[in-house]
Design a protein around this motif. Structure first.
Motif, PDB file in Angstrom:
ATOM      1  N   VAL A 606     -17.593 -43.152  21.996  1.00 13.45           N
ATOM      2  CA  VAL A 606     -17.916 -44.236  21.071  1.00 13.45           C
ATOM      3  C   VAL A 606     -16.708 -45.128  20.840  1.00 13.45           C
ATOM      4  N   ASP A 607     -15.539 -44.493  20.691  1.00 16.44           N
ATOM      5  CA  ASP A 607     -14.342 -45.249  20.314  1.00 16.44           C
ATOM      6  C   ASP A 607     -13.120 -44.429  20.713  1.00 16.44           C
ATOM      7  N   SER A 608     -12.166 -45.064  21.321  1.00 18.59           N
ATOM      8  CA  SER A 608     -10.916 -44.381  21.659  1.00 18.59           C
ATOM      9  C   SER A 608      -9.872 -44.526  20.560  1.00 18.59           C
ATOM     10  N   SER A 609     -10.265 -45.174  19.447  1.00 16.04           N
ATOM     11  CA  SER A 609      -9.372 -45.303  18.291  1.00 16.04           C
ATOM     12  C   SER A 609     -10.234 -45.314  17.036  1.00 16.04           C
ATOM     13  N   PHE A 610     -10.699 -44.154  16.654  1.00 16.09           N
ATOM     14  CA  PHE A 610     -11.634 -44.012  15.545  1.00 16.09           C
ATOM     15  C   PHE A 610     -11.081 -44.645  14.271  1.00 16.09           C
ATOM     16  N   ALA A 611     -11.861 -45.574  13.691  1.00 13.27           N
ATOM     17  CA  ALA A 611     -11.525 -46.244  12.433  1.00 13.27           C
ATOM     18  C   ALA A 611     -10.152 -46.909  12.459  1.00 13.27           C
ATOM     19  N   ASP A 612      -9.655 -47.188  13.666  1.00 11.23           N
ATOM     20  CA  ASP A 612      -8.326 -47.804  13.819  1.00 11.23           C
ATOM     21  C   ASP A 612      -7.228 -46.977  13.172  1.00 11.23           C
TER      22      ASP A 612
END
Length: 739
Positions: A606-612
């Motif tokens: 989904v994201d390689s940087s969860f929630a930045d």
């Protein structure tokens, strides 16, 4: 109440509103209390320090120099505002300024090079130094723009790089007192100090240019030998021998009385006796001491004439592993610049006592530096050494979620586990430090301990499986436990199911496939995951079968061949399915879904940087609902030895608009908002600004003497937001949540 019957409707458009495909945003919560005895930590969740580099800078343009720390471990920058109380260390963590800094590497020093009284940045780049120019934005926040990609000097064949390695820290200072910034740094052989004079003033460019010439290759006539801490003073400079061609570095051995000097030195230069020339403090890669050298020469002809090889020998000498660096700034607001020293190597053992503060009881022209502490700021925060890994668990079975924080090592020794007991209430957690060596696990003589908990034998009590740097698992039986009965674990099997994932085993006990049996998911140093499906029963688990490359998860970053994966399964926002969060060496948190029905397949990234979220290198996530709001909090450790708690409920002093005045009375409704939020004030409003919870400005509108604002929030992503109003009576800020 209203003077004018005007309603301003703001339609909020733009890509910034859709920057994350998640239903809730997680933000740092720095407000959760942590006690040591009865005394609260000042800033417990800031995240620890290992290799801090200290600079003074006015972050908010209030005329008071604040504190900027760049920690080369994880390349993490931290900003602290200074209340400026006389003779008092009065810093407050203020992460809102961090977003205004560029990405940096290896070292970072702030100083004003262009005489505008705004601090600029000198930092490492490949083959040398780049410079960012400081300025203030419309919110009076210190920001930066690139000014020079690479500092150079005029050589015989044209411009050449001023070559400064990533391990050295040079001195950027006005050596000749002409108001432009010169450079003192060790030459590549590592024994002599090069003096690069900035001739910007001499050439008529003023102080805001870089026109360097190498005017002295043996500044101070001091040579630093490889085999001893004491420096050789008043030496003949081989580069000044008349009638000889320039000498190659590998031909200096006989002149130097030994082998080639290895690279690795830090230089701090300042005038400590008021005579205009510069004294220096040196740190060396081979030694733990600082060396102070007195300049007995002149401004234009430096001569280092005496040295203190265990500085300050008149107080408590610095003892910082084997590569110290010193920094010079006023830390306690008394007008006299102090000294602070830290380790300049990421591979050392001084990972807790790593900020040695020396108060200047003299003046800026006659300094006397007296030892105060080896843990400046660190004693105010959670710092367990190197490689912190938090795990949520209720250890005393009181229905309040406690926290364990393990480490890879501390002072280079074996792992220990810190126990923080939750002594708050179910809706408001508060932690208390119980011990830094829970269960005496340091006696295992292992590094990288990582615990997982679950009732894997269905006896109503949780068991513990302990990973470690060797890649194996240790099984601990719970001989306590039960309702209101604290857990008590004893080692039952030191080689659980003979599992060995190779290195850095990070287990998690979780029913991944929803078959009511607790499985094992284990991270490892190559960045993949291993799945041990429970092939036994609820009372007799069987983890004898391994599925490697579970979900085809791989969390290597930046071309690294390792990843150090740390798994965390969590059901976000009351979801019925799992989200997999995975920490890694690079510091990002990877997010995956499509798991339960896809055990043998490839999970969806989904994201390689969860929630930045960026806490620094070696991120280690753990999740649990600790405040009974139905949404799990996420705690993440980092290699600096600290942890940070993230939640969705408020900004927790992390916003850039925390300036509320009592003169304002505000009414905001509905909150949470869906499509519209309405705000009524008792003062005239002239400007409306909307920020997200990490201080990013989404919109700014100038209005004309209104007491009421109506916002269309239909296109905002669900998250927390802040509205700042400006009027005749100053500013005020109010928060609301968008559902």
């Amino acid at each position: 109440m209203k003077k004018n019957d005007i309603v301003i409707v703001l339609f909020l458009l733009g890509d910034i509103l859709f920057h994350k495909n998640v239903s809730a945003q997680y933000f740092p919560n720095y407000d959760i209390e942590l006690l040591k005895g009865t005394v609260p930590y000042i800033m417990p969740w800031v995240g620890g320090l290992n290799n801090p580099e200290f600079s003074a800078a006015d972050l908010n343009d209030d005329g008071i120099l604040d504190l900027v720390i760049f920690d080369k471990t994880g390349k993490r920058l931290l900003t602290f505002t200074n209340s400026g109380t006389n003779n008092t260390i009065d810093y407050h963590y203020a992460p809102k300024f961090e977003k205004n800094f560029p990405k940096m590497d290896s070292w970072c020093l702030l100083l004003d090079f262009n005489c505008d009284n705004i601090e600029d940045i000198f930092t490492h780049t490949t083959l040398g130094t780049k410079v960012f120019k400081g300025f203030y934005n419309s919110d009076n926040e210190l920001c930066f723009t690139l000014y020079s990609k690479l500092l150079k000097f005029e050589g015989f064949t044209g411009p050449l790089n001023i070559l400064i390695t990533s391990v050295d820290i040079p001195a950027f200072i006005d050596v000749d007192n002409d108001s432009d910034i010169d450079i003192l740094t060790f030459e590549q052989g590592g024994g002599w100090i090069d003096y690069f004079q900035n001739q910007s003033q001499e050439l008529g460019f003023g102080c805001d240019s870089f026109k360097y010439e190498l005017i002295d290759q043996c500044w101070g006539l001091m040579f630093e030998p490889a085999s001893q801490e004491a420096k050789w003073l008043n030496q003949v400079c081989p580069f000044r021998l008349e009638g000889l061609a320039p000498i190659k570095y590998d031909e200096l051995e006989n002149l130097r009385g030994g082998g080639i000097r290895h690279s690795g030195s830090t230089v701090l230069a300042f005038d400590n006796d008021g005579d205009g020339d510069k004294e220096i403090i040196l740190g060396d890669i081979s030694y733990s001491d600082l060396v102070y050298l007195t300049n007995g020469g002149s401004i234009n002809s430096a001569l280092l004439t005496s040295q203190d090889t265990a500085f300050p020998s008149y107080s408590v000498p610095a003892d910082i592993d084997y590569f110290p660096a010193a920094f010079y700034l006023d830390l306690d607001n008394d007008g006299a610049k102090d000294l602070i020293a830290s380790p300049n190597t990421e591979n050392g053992q001084t990972d807790v006592a790593c900020s040695w503060y020396y108060k200047n009881i003299g003046t800026n022209t006659n300094g006397t530096f007296i030892y105060q502490t080896d843990s400046f700021l660190i004693s105010d925060m959670v710092d367990v050494g190197s490689g912190a890994a938090p795990v949520f668990v209720d250890l005393n079975n009181d229905s309040l979620i406690d926290m364990l924080i393990t480490n890879r090592s501390s002072y280079g020794t074996n792992s220990a586990v810190t126990y923080l007991q939750n002594v708050g209430v179910d809706t408001l957690p508060k932690y208390k430090l119980i011990t830094k060596n829970w269960l005496n696990l340091s006696s295992l003589n292992l590094k990288g301990l990582y615990p997982a908990f679950g009732d894997i034998d269905n006896d109503g009590k949780k068991e513990m499986i302990l990973g470690n740097l060797n890649g194996t698992l240790l099984y601990y039986e719970n001989i306590g436990g039960g309702n209101q009965v604290p857990d008590d674990f004893i080692l039952s099997n030191p080689s659980y199911f003979t599992i060995d994932v190779g290195g850095f085993s990070t287990p998690l006990i979780v029913d991944v496939n929803a078959d009511s049996l607790l499985d094992l998911v284990v991270g490892e140093d190559n960045g993949s995951l291993n799945f041990f499906r429970n092939m036994g029963t609820a009372t007799a688990p069987n983890y004898s079968t391994i599925q490697t490359s579970f979900g085809n998860v791989i969390v290597q970053q930046n071309g690294s061949v390792v990843g150090f994966s740390v798994p965390c399964f969590v059901k976000l926002d009351n979801a019925s399915t799992w989200t997999l969060l995975v920490g890694c060496e690079g510091g990002n948190v990877f997010q995956y879904d499509n798991i339960e029905s896809n055990i043998a397949g490839t999970f969806n990234l989904v994201d390689s940087s969860f929630a930045d979220i960026q806490v620094g290198s070696f991120s280690t996530p753990s999740a649990m609902d600790i405040n009974n709001d139905g949404i799990p909090e996420i705690t993440i450790g980092n290699y600096r030895g600290g942890v940070t708690i993230f939640d969705t409920s408020s900004v927790h002093n992390y916003n850039s608009v925390n300036d509320i005045y009592n003169e304002w009375v505000l009414e905001l409704f509905p909150n949470p908002a869906t499509d519209i939020v309405r705000l009524i004030a008792n003062n005239e409003i002239s400007k409306v600004e909307l920020f997200d919870a990490i201080g990013r400005k989404i919109i700014a509108i100038t209005v004309k003497d209104s007491f009421e604002v109506q916002l269309n929030t239909s296109q905002l992503i669900p998250a927390l937001y802040i509205i700042r109003l400006t009027g005749a009576n100053g500013n005020c800020a109010i928060k609301f949540i968008k559902n």
